[in-house]
Enzyme design. Structure first.
Site, short mmCIF file in Angstrom:
data_model
loop_
_atom_site.label_atom_id
_atom_site.label_comp_id
_atom_site.label_asym_id
_atom_site.label_seq_id
_atom_site.Cartn_x
_atom_site.Cartn_y
_atom_site.Cartn_z
NE ARG A 104 -2.40 -0.22 3.65
CZ ARG A 104 -3.14 0.11 4.69
NH1 ARG A 104 -4.45 0.10 4.60
NH2 ARG A 104 -2.59 0.44 5.83
CB THR A 108 -2.04 7.03 -3.11
OG1 THR A 108 -1.43 5.73 -3.21
CG2 THR A 108 -1.13 8.06 -3.76
CG ASP A 200 2.79 -3.05 9.22
OD1 ASP A 200 2.80 -2.03 8.53
OD2 ASP A 200 3.09 -4.18 8.76
CG ASP A 203 6.48 -3.27 10.02
OD1 ASP A 203 7.17 -3.64 9.06
OD2 ASP A 203 6.09 -2.10 10.19
C1 PRP Z 1 -0.93 -5.00 4.55
C2 PRP Z 1 -1.71 -6.30 4.62
C3 PRP Z 1 -2.55 -6.24 3.38
C4 PRP Z 1 -2.84 -4.77 3.26
C5 PRP Z 1 -4.24 -4.53 3.73
O1 PRP Z 1 0.13 -5.10 3.69
O2 PRP Z 1 -0.89 -7.43 4.69
O3 PRP Z 1 -1.92 -6.73 2.22
O4 PRP Z 1 -1.93 -4.09 4.11
O5 PRP Z 1 -4.60 -3.22 3.52
P1 PRP Z 1 -5.74 -2.77 2.51
O6 PRP Z 1 -6.89 -3.69 2.73
O7 PRP Z 1 -6.02 -1.36 2.92
O8 PRP Z 1 -5.19 -2.85 1.12
P2 PRP Z 1 1.15 -3.89 3.43
O9 PRP Z 1 0.69 -3.04 2.30
O10 PRP Z 1 1.40 -3.17 4.73
O11 PRP Z 1 2.43 -4.63 2.91
P3 PRP Z 1 3.39 -5.69 3.64
O12 PRP Z 1 2.62 -6.97 3.77
O13 PRP Z 1 4.52 -5.82 2.68
O14 PRP Z 1 3.81 -5.14 4.98
N1 URA Z 2 -2.20 -3.57 7.13
C1 URA Z 2 -1.76 -3.99 8.33
O1 URA Z 2 -0.75 -4.68 8.43
N2 URA Z 2 -2.49 -3.67 9.41
C2 URA Z 2 -3.60 -2.94 9.34
O2 URA Z 2 -4.22 -2.67 10.37
C3 URA Z 2 -4.02 -2.50 8.07
C4 URA Z 2 -3.30 -2.84 6.99
#
Ligand code: PRP
Ligand code: URA
Length: 209
Positions: A104, A108, A200, A203
């Protein structure tokens, strides 16, 4: 409209409480996410059709049941979806695994694709898209869209925690997709994090910050 199934089994709920707890270390978090994914796989596969087979036990012939030639692909959304793959493979060991890399954009909040590798016969497989978090629903909606573009038809989405907004977005854009979650939380905060959620997921799984 696809079904929303909230998996309220006590083992899933107990482990989810530990996953949410900010004191849970990355090591424990990883193990718990894997365990919950395995328990959820049990429910997500409930509609797999069976066929009668005959086997010979040490005592006598027996009529038994086996899954009727189901071909499955798990598609974790990178990164955090990776944490759920091994648990699911414990129950569905013959599944193939495709990967979709999305993040994400923090400004944006739109999903950006950076990687996609699917099994070559993706159009013949039942797809289970996996990601711990369904927040705005942008990532899952985009991932499901990319998978459909590659010919897949039968798609389910499995997440640990969903926000109502994310569920509504997926249901609006992909009404054919059933959604399986362990919990539906209250809302999103101003950074589009799920409240109360677990923070997160990527993380916490990988110890990054
Ligand atoms: C997180 C999570 C989803 C997304 C959800 O990933 O694992 O993929 O956010 O958010 P949304 O429903 O608003 O799209 P992130 O983009 O943080 O990436 P990562 O898994 O690499 O940390
Ligand atoms: N992605 C995450 O990892 N946690 C949240 O709460 C939302 C998006």
């Amino acid at each position: 409209m696809g079904n929303l199934c909230v998996l309220d089994h006590p083992l899933i709920q107990h482990k989810l409480a530990l996953i949410r707890d900010e004191r849970t270390s990355s090591k424990e978090f990883r193990a718990l996410v894997e365990e919950v994914a395995m328990l959820m796989a049990y429910e997500v596969t409930r509609d797999f059709p069976l066929e009668e087979v005959e086997v010979k036990t040490p005592v006598a012939p027996a009529k038994a049941k086996k899954i009727a030639g189901r071909k499955v692909a798990l598609v974790p959304i990178l990164r955090a979806g990776l944490g759920m793959v091994d648990g699911m493979l414990k129950l569905i060991p013959a599944a193939k695994v495709g990967h979709i890399g999305l993040y994400r954009d923090h400004e944006t909040l739109q999903p950006v694709e950076y990687y996609c590798k699917m099994p070559s016969d993706i159009e013949e497989r039942d797809i289970i898209v996996i990601d711990p978090m369904l927040a705005t629903g942008g990532s899952a909606t985009a991932a499901i869209g990319f998978i459909k573009e590659r010919g897949a038809k039968n798609i389910k989405l499995m997440c640990l925690i969903a926000a109502p907004e994310g569920i509504a977005t997926v249901q609006k854009n992909h009404p054919d997709v059933d959604i399986f979650v362990a919990a539906v939380d209250d809302c999103l905060n101003e950074h589009a994090y799920i409240v109360p959620g677990l923070g997160d997921a990527g993380d916490r799984l990988f110890g990054t910050k």
